[in-house]
Motif scaffolding. Sequence first.
Motif, PDB file in Angstrom:
ATOM      1  N   PHE A  23       5.637   7.733 -15.840  1.00  0.00           N
ATOM      2  CA  PHE A  23       7.096   7.891 -15.907  1.00  0.00           C
ATOM      3  C   PHE A  23       7.571   8.841 -14.793  1.00  0.00           C
ATOM      4  O   PHE A  23       6.769   9.557 -14.186  1.00  0.00           O
ATOM      5  CB  PHE A  23       7.512   8.431 -17.276  1.00  0.00           C
ATOM      6  CG  PHE A  23       7.282   7.468 -18.405  1.00  0.00           C
ATOM      7  CD1 PHE A  23       8.179   6.436 -18.659  1.00  0.00           C
ATOM      8  CD2 PHE A  23       6.158   7.568 -19.222  1.00  0.00           C
ATOM      9  CE1 PHE A  23       7.965   5.537 -19.699  1.00  0.00           C
ATOM     10  CE2 PHE A  23       5.935   6.677 -20.255  1.00  0.00           C
ATOM     11  CZ  PHE A  23       6.840   5.660 -20.499  1.00  0.00           C
ATOM     12  N   SER A 197      20.502   6.123 -26.745  1.00  0.00           N
ATOM     13  CA  SER A 197      19.407   6.906 -27.325  1.00  0.00           C
ATOM     14  C   SER A 197      18.012   6.384 -26.985  1.00  0.00           C
ATOM     15  O   SER A 197      17.124   6.383 -27.842  1.00  0.00           O
ATOM     16  CB  SER A 197      19.571   7.017 -28.848  1.00  0.00           C
ATOM     17  OG  SER A 197      20.785   7.629 -29.168  1.00  0.00           O
ATOM     18  N   ILE A 199      14.450   6.992 -25.747  1.00  0.00           N
ATOM     19  CA  ILE A 199      13.746   8.245 -26.067  1.00  0.00           C
ATOM     20  C   ILE A 199      13.463   9.041 -24.787  1.00  0.00           C
ATOM     21  O   ILE A 199      13.453  10.268 -24.809  1.00  0.00           O
ATOM     22  CB  ILE A 199      12.458   7.965 -26.874  1.00  0.00           C
ATOM     23  CG1 ILE A 199      12.781   7.072 -28.089  1.00  0.00           C
ATOM     24  CG2 ILE A 199      11.833   9.268 -27.350  1.00  0.00           C
ATOM     25  CD1 ILE A 199      13.720   7.669 -29.108  1.00  0.00           C
ATOM     26  N   GLU A 200      13.207   8.357 -23.669  1.00  0.00           N
ATOM     27  CA  GLU A 200      13.112   9.098 -22.404  1.00  0.00           C
ATOM     28  C   GLU A 200      14.526   9.409 -21.924  1.00  0.00           C
ATOM     29  O   GLU A 200      15.313   8.500 -21.677  1.00  0.00           O
ATOM     30  CB  GLU A 200      12.402   8.263 -21.322  1.00  0.00           C
ATOM     31  CG  GLU A 200      12.264   9.032 -20.015  1.00  0.00           C
ATOM     32  CD  GLU A 200      12.066   8.129 -18.783  1.00  0.00           C
ATOM     33  OE1 GLU A 200      11.359   8.535 -17.878  1.00  0.00           O
ATOM     34  OE2 GLU A 200      12.630   7.014 -18.743  1.00  0.00           O
ATOM     35  N   PRO A 201      14.857  10.686 -21.764  1.00  0.00           N
ATOM     36  CA  PRO A 201      16.204  10.996 -21.273  1.00  0.00           C
ATOM     37  C   PRO A 201      16.372  10.518 -19.823  1.00  0.00           C
ATOM     38  O   PRO A 201      15.415  10.100 -19.181  1.00  0.00           O
ATOM     39  CB  PRO A 201      16.258  12.533 -21.324  1.00  0.00           C
ATOM     40  CG  PRO A 201      15.080  12.970 -22.127  1.00  0.00           C
ATOM     41  CD  PRO A 201      14.053  11.889 -21.989  1.00  0.00           C
ATOM     42  N   VAL A 248       9.958   3.032 -17.089  1.00  0.00           N
ATOM     43  CA  VAL A 248      11.196   3.600 -17.628  1.00  0.00           C
ATOM     44  C   VAL A 248      11.094   3.622 -19.148  1.00  0.00           C
ATOM     45  O   VAL A 248      10.713   2.620 -19.760  1.00  0.00           O
ATOM     46  CB  VAL A 248      12.411   2.765 -17.175  1.00  0.00           C
ATOM     47  CG1 VAL A 248      13.673   3.196 -17.911  1.00  0.00           C
ATOM     48  CG2 VAL A 248      12.611   2.908 -15.672  1.00  0.00           C
ATOM     49  N   GLY A 249      11.434   4.777 -19.724  1.00  0.00           N
ATOM     50  CA  GLY A 249      11.305   4.931 -21.178  1.00  0.00           C
ATOM     51  C   GLY A 249      12.520   4.465 -21.943  1.00  0.00           C
ATOM     52  O   GLY A 249      13.097   5.202 -22.734  1.00  0.00           O
ATOM     53  N   GLY A 250      12.916   3.223 -21.696  1.00  0.00           N
ATOM     54  CA  GLY A 250      14.081   2.638 -22.362  1.00  0.00           C
ATOM     55  C   GLY A 250      15.351   2.874 -21.564  1.00  0.00           C
ATOM     56  O   GLY A 250      15.523   3.913 -20.928  1.00  0.00           O
TER      57      GLY A 250
END
Lengths: 763, 175
Positions: A23, A197, A199-201, A248-250
């Motif tokens: 990430f 929302s 989870i990865e900002p 990418v975390g979402g």
Amino acid sequence: MTEVGRNVTKIDAFKLARGEPVFTDDVHPVGMLWAKVLGSPHAHARIVSVDATRALALPGVVDVAWHAQVKAIPHTRAGQSHPEPSPWDTVIMPEKARFIGDRVAVVVAEDLATAEKALGLIDVQYEVLPALTDMDEAHRRTDVLIHEVPDPRGIAEGGRSNVAARIDKQVGDVDAALKTCDHVVERTYWLPRVQASHIEPHVAISWLDEDGRLVVRTSTQVPFHLRRILARILEMKEADIRVIKPRVGGGFGDKQEMVMEDLVALMTLRTRRPVRLEFTRTEELICARVRHPQRIVMTTGVMNDGTIIANRMQVTADTGAYGSHALTVQGNTGQKVLPMYPCANIHFQVTCLYTNNPISGAFRGYGAPQGCFALECHIDEVAKVIGMDRLELRRKNHIRLGDTDPLSAKLGEGKEGLVRVIRSTGLEKAIELGCEAIGWGRKRPPSAPHLKRGLGMALAMQGSGIAGVDWGAATVKLNEDGSVNLAVGATDIGQGSDTVLAQICAQELGIRYEDVRVLSSDTDLTPFDVGAYASSTTYVSGGAVLKAARLVREQLAAMAAERWKCAVEEVRFGAGLVNAGPDRTMTVAELASHALYHVKVQPMATASHMSNESPPPFAAQFADVEVDPQTGEVFLRRFASAVDLGTPIHPDLAEGQIEGAVAQAIGYALFEEVIVDAGGRVRNPNFLDYKIASALDMPEMITILVPTQEPSGPFGAKAAGEVPIDGPAPAIVNAICDAVGVRAYRIPVTPERVWRQIKEAGE
Amino acid sequence: MKIDVRLNGRDTAWEAPAGATLLAVLRDGGPNPARMISVKRGCETGDCGACTVLLDGQPVNSCVVAAGRAHGHEVTTLEGLAADPLMISLQKALVDHAGVQCGYCSPGMLISLYHLLRECRAAGVRPDDHAIREALSGNLCRCTGYVKPVAAAAAVAAALEAVQAAAPGKGTVAS
């Protein structure tokens, strides 16, 4: 078909499951500075002066920047194709704060704690202005203007009013038609502000490479749009900027916008050092983007036999402090929703207001969840008024194969669009299978005597990319051992597009998925793609991969035909082999080696793809709820989705899109709301008070894929990402109404709201 | 402040500012050489579980645990379980069931599931769907709707039960 339709191992799954450094924030460049943003404490205030003397004196603080030092070039952070349909109402550092949290100054320091401490040492003088946090007040008042300067392209009404976008499109004549109807049903629906929302900002790191070029590694859905916007506002050449998207975390639309990349780039250019900025969860819930809150008035004219004659949807929406996506999200509210029930008279009106609230923007579904909630609740209301079964009313009126969609032709993406004809639909089958799965018409008894049970349903449609706008490109390169490097601009944000695109490539070349390696979303190394939004990647980018692979196959076929002295048409591909009759066979690897060392040609192609169509995927979704009338508590027991997304390329990943979308929509229906008070302050900016669904909040989930063959899609595929988020909220609310006889016109349907409604109905 | 911790089976000395969280020390490193990057930052209020690690074998949200709390204790991150057969089988099941989408919450989920299955194995019970969901309830996932991660955990639990049932002298395991 072997590679398409197979549940292959997701290309990045193991490295993710092992927690490897993939990430944005997982790798820090040497000498990296940590950035923090000073947000405005006022919802509306002119920034009179900024004095950073004390902050700069703090050991470890390297630089502070604010509006006086940064060139103000109007732009939009929306992250859309050029020419952007959103108003250019934004600059990097504004001289006026327009919501609580708006950028006042940015600090970089040697470590995070020092950067945080420095924020408190920046002295700012504000001239506080009246804050408009109610969209109707913002509409009425012209004495207080949130944007005082007209946007250069005249999209919003800056300088004249607080209107960020208007739409008024009509097919037929709704007023005249309503006079001829047996019944006219009008209701008003309210939609809340919710947040993606992921989870990865939001997080971005930038640095200068050895040639002094700007590199931005960031958690984004739109690397190429980002490069274009950065180049313009930083006054650089695009070739001097490299945007890299790692895992990418979402994203869910929230990372379509340039939320922070301009800030890290600015500070890297000022300090010549690497800079990292990451939002906290609190900053996410205040300063990232939210789904547009809306009020929707639905007016439907219907005959006694259930024929819908006229439909009007009037939307009032709150875009918050800036107008990113103000026109197009609201456009989608009608465009992606009203065509479900074609009739001769359709009227769609939007007024989207600037307010001093947090910024609304793109969020999965992009306006359609709001519109679908209003329309699908309204259909139940219409059915009740005319005394018709709600399933029958839907079946009588819903869109069918071969139907055209006159509204989409009038709307497009901020301009006149293209006529859409339905060339594939599994909607009827989806309704049938969904009804069967949920037990429609065979309501189960309550699990306890004090509970009431109800069933509800909703239909939904979306699109597959933006017709005539979205496009992507892919490069396929065959290596001498028969393996393939596939480079795509398309942006995998966790949904699995790298995997799906590799499957499409392998299928077309007749090789195994495992022999394809994907490089995606690096503006230096891959061709262009608009990015991951509008449900476009499988359908649009997949089309580019298919074309590029086909071109390579044609190159190979020509070489094989030359070698075998046969016609090109005789050459066949499959199972890793190339053949032209039983005694002329070689492996793809042998042919590739022949190409590279005998013919001395690199089998390779780049292809671009755009579609003038946006075939809608369809969903029929069903909820089975129990309600405790004493407390208002809603127990969602079972939820069934039957979804036509064309031919699924990877059925498990397609199901995953549906299941995840339903989970988000359950929150939309029952408990999610970013609460903003009259002063513009977010009251619940954390995951304790802004609750999203946990594993314990989920019902029994039934997910049914209803395959169809979309003629314009790669191997028959349509889109999967957005359509399943549209139907759950109305299906759940319709089920609650079925259970206790009162209708919620406003979500989320909290226990208190249900309890109050039941109480009021009883009085 | 100086913190002596047994990190992933090795005695480690950390230098950490007073008040630093376990997450900050594990993930950002600061003056310490090792960054345990499987430990993700998601909310910093103990609500999302992306930073879940084992402290003396118990799952904790490292974002709300003071780093000093680990002094003299054992901390295990996903990196420390890379060769653990139970963790490997959980990772494989999560991948095979398409339970990994963006993967940002996966390390935290895996730590919670690992703890559950280890406890269940020791107690000789097989966790049902609800027990799995309870174990995951502190790990927020915005991508999957939890369907496939729960199925993955159930598959590993079933396999464990089969192994235990087949092991001589262990007897039948109640479900």
